[in-house]
Design a protein around this motif. Sequence first.
Motif, PDB file in Angstrom:
ATOM      1  N   GLY A 144       0.821  -1.282  -0.041  1.00  0.00           N
ATOM      2  CA  GLY A 144       0.134   0.209   0.059  1.00  0.00           C
ATOM      3  C   GLY A 144       0.769   1.075  -0.190  1.00  0.00           C
ATOM      4  O   GLY A 144       1.951   1.285   0.238  1.00  0.00           O
ATOM      5  N   PRO A 145       0.256   2.281  -0.207  1.00  0.00           N
ATOM      6  CA  PRO A 145       1.314   4.063  -0.799  1.00  0.00           C
ATOM      7  C   PRO A 145       1.932   3.947   1.092  1.00  0.00           C
ATOM      8  O   PRO A 145       2.734   4.678   0.985  1.00  0.00           O
ATOM      9  N   PHE A 146       1.127   3.615   2.038  1.00  0.00           N
ATOM     10  CA  PHE A 146       2.000   3.866   3.120  1.00  0.00           C
ATOM     11  C   PHE A 146       2.409   2.738   4.148  1.00  0.00           C
ATOM     12  O   PHE A 146       3.818   2.699   4.800  1.00  0.00           O
ATOM     13  N   ALA A 147       3.026   1.594   3.008  1.00  0.00           N
ATOM     14  CA  ALA A 147       3.823   0.208   3.621  1.00  0.00           C
ATOM     15  C   ALA A 147       5.369   1.088   3.974  1.00  0.00           C
ATOM     16  O   ALA A 147       5.823   1.869   2.217  1.00  0.00           O
ATOM     17  N   GLY A 148       6.173   0.903   4.572  1.00  0.00           N
ATOM     18  CA  GLY A 148       6.972   1.197   4.944  1.00  0.00           C
ATOM     19  C   GLY A 148       8.102   2.448   5.076  1.00  0.00           C
ATOM     20  O   GLY A 148       8.379   3.189   5.170  1.00  0.00           O
ATOM     21  N   VAL A 149       6.561   3.412   5.297  1.00  0.00           N
ATOM     22  CA  VAL A 149       6.053   4.927   5.284  1.00  0.00           C
ATOM     23  C   VAL A 149       5.798   4.861   7.012  1.00  0.00           C
ATOM     24  O   VAL A 149       6.884   5.484   7.852  1.00  0.00           O
ATOM     25  N   LYS A 150       4.322   4.680   6.937  1.00  0.00           N
ATOM     26  CA  LYS A 150       3.396   4.917   8.432  1.00  0.00           C
ATOM     27  C   LYS A 150       4.917   3.916   9.434  1.00  0.00           C
ATOM     28  O   LYS A 150       4.816   3.058   8.947  1.00  0.00           O
ATOM     29  N   LEU A 151       5.652   4.949  10.662  1.00  0.00           N
ATOM     30  CA  LEU A 151       5.910   4.300  12.224  1.00  0.00           C
ATOM     31  C   LEU A 151       4.341   3.540  12.903  1.00  0.00           C
ATOM     32  O   LEU A 151       3.583   4.186  12.692  1.00  0.00           O
ATOM     33  N   LEU A 152       4.686   2.437  13.149  1.00  0.00           N
ATOM     34  CA  LEU A 152       3.549   1.539  13.827  1.00  0.00           C
ATOM     35  C   LEU A 152       3.079   2.527  15.247  1.00  0.00           C
ATOM     36  O   LEU A 152       4.080   2.471  16.404  1.00  0.00           O
ATOM     37  N   VAL A 153       2.294   2.344  16.077  1.00  0.00           N
ATOM     38  CA  VAL A 153       1.283   2.368  17.359  1.00  0.00           C
ATOM     39  C   VAL A 153       0.892   1.319  18.122  1.00  0.00           C
ATOM     40  O   VAL A 153       0.400   0.232  16.993  1.00  0.00           O
ATOM     41  N   GLY A 154       0.093   1.805  19.825  1.00  0.00           N
ATOM     42  CA  GLY A 154      -0.437   0.837  19.996  1.00  0.00           C
ATOM     43  C   GLY A 154      -1.461   0.881  19.066  1.00  0.00           C
ATOM     44  O   GLY A 154      -1.905   0.013  19.313  1.00  0.00           O
ATOM     45  N   ALA A 155      -2.068   2.038  18.916  1.00  0.00           N
ATOM     46  CA  ALA A 155      -3.255   2.152  18.498  1.00  0.00           C
ATOM     47  C   ALA A 155      -3.621   0.339  16.870  1.00  0.00           C
ATOM     48  O   ALA A 155      -4.411   0.087  16.854  1.00  0.00           O
ATOM     49  N   ASP A 156      -2.395   0.481  16.013  1.00  0.00           N
ATOM     50  CA  ASP A 156      -2.145  -0.711  15.104  1.00  0.00           C
ATOM     51  C   ASP A 156      -2.355  -2.271  15.421  1.00  0.00           C
ATOM     52  O   ASP A 156      -2.249  -3.048  14.900  1.00  0.00           O
ATOM     53  N   ASN A 157      -2.212  -2.393  16.691  1.00  0.00           N
ATOM     54  CA  ASN A 157      -2.126  -3.768  17.129  1.00  0.00           C
ATOM     55  C   ASN A 157      -3.799  -4.094  18.945  1.00  0.00           C
ATOM     56  O   ASN A 157      -3.594  -3.768  20.023  1.00  0.00           O
ATOM     57  N   PRO A 158      -4.490  -3.990  17.973  1.00  0.00           N
ATOM     58  CA  PRO A 158      -5.085  -4.179  18.802  1.00  0.00           C
ATOM     59  C   PRO A 158      -5.930  -5.170  20.125  1.00  0.00           C
ATOM     60  O   PRO A 158      -6.123  -4.699  20.709  1.00  0.00           O
TER      61      PRO A 158
END
Length: 491
Positions: A144-158
């Motif tokens: 996707g367009p944000f693959a390898g771009v956005k940093l992960l946070v807790g909200a990305d790990n429900p």
Amino acid sequence: MTQHEHHGMKEFEGLNPYCSMSLYGQEDLGGLREDRFGRLFPQLNPAYTRPDILEAIGAIDGPMDGKSSDDRTDTVPVGMVFFGQFVDHDITLDASTTFDNVVDDPGGVPNLRTPTLDLDCIYGLGPEAQPYLFNQERVGNQPGPFAGVKLLVGADNPGQSGMPEHDLLRSPNGRAIIGDPRNDENRVISQIQLAIIRFHNDVAETLHAEDGLEGHDLYEETRRLTTWHYQYALVNDFLVAMCGLPVVERILGCGRQHYCGHVPFIPIEFSVAAYRFGHSMIPMEVQVRQGEPRLELFGTILGGGFDPLSDARAVVDWHELLFTPENRQVERAQLFDTKLAGDLLELPFINPTAPAAEKSLATRNLLRGNTFLLPGGEKIAAAVGRPQKEIDKVLKKVEQVNGDLGSDGIPLWLYLLAEGEVIGRAEANGSDKEGEALGPVGATIVAEVIIGLLELDDRSYLGANRNWAPREEWNTLGKLVTVAQPALPAI
């Protein structure tokens, strides 16, 4: 670099600015390296104070014990103090020295962080070397367009325990998955880390929407803009608040006079003494949520680190701690003086059976001056060009703290605290504001080093494009950390 007059010739006034912009290298004198510490004033002899005297100064009920005093500055938001800790973690990590070994050559001490303000504590080694820090979304069979771009946070790990929507990304054992584990040692610093990760992600979304960038190109431009806005806030918000606008403008406009060379490095006068000024400005309690009571900094709510966030009271509302467009009544930092909050003289996270000297942050700072053979504060003040009348005023204050120190070789850290208390921060109107922040010597060291680290980095905004200006919506530290702040959880 020292200037000399030869054969009666007038001093060349333009030399220092050129020297400071890297035409001449101080590393020729000491073999300075980016991955090692160094000395700012190698020509000065070290000071020494007996350890028992230093232990008495930093002891509970001693002359530096501010107990539960709640005297605050007029203009410095308390969030700036914690931001200063975040910056420290961005540029320094000494994991090899102790109080027991004399360090005569700081060039032998590894600095495990890059001495550039590049946010490696956020980005780690980047998406190729540490892909687990970054989004790996896919659209069909393609990234996707944000693959390898956005940093992960807790909200990305429900499935993460605690309150993941307001927390850093964590592993099953509760440890934060971030570029520098120190940025999870208390709730406030972990919330700064989270806020800047969110800012990076907001920049990525903005650039994708405006320019259609994605993938590697989007990551590189997002990282550049995020880092440059962080650096701009560091200079124009943090340094102005802590060192004074006249000092910052003088260094930017006239050049550095003491931090010379073309190799960015961390001087021990900065890391062991001058940049520890924030310890004087840490209050016992901090209000992090509007309308809620202050919380103990080392208490169970804010003091705990390295575990999932589980208490809504620990979710920091940065509008309460920094100046933002909401114009709230912002919590101020503790008065800058020779006192430390009582909790800092008996650190609760140190083994209770440890010697008192190990539990006192003040004593630890003072002892490190001996360990690293730091010159006396009054000697450095003279080398910086401060008038003797001013130095004597600072020494008089030091004598009130402890007269046993003598008059030749005052611990640099203590001298700079006393200087801030009785001389104070330079103001735009030409006056000095006592107790507000760093005095002239401390401000010179801190501002020259930080500005120098930026000027000597061709990837920074001061090293690559001195005409660059930030976007209005991101042009202050308060805006930067609140632009992507979600709705706060109910308490």
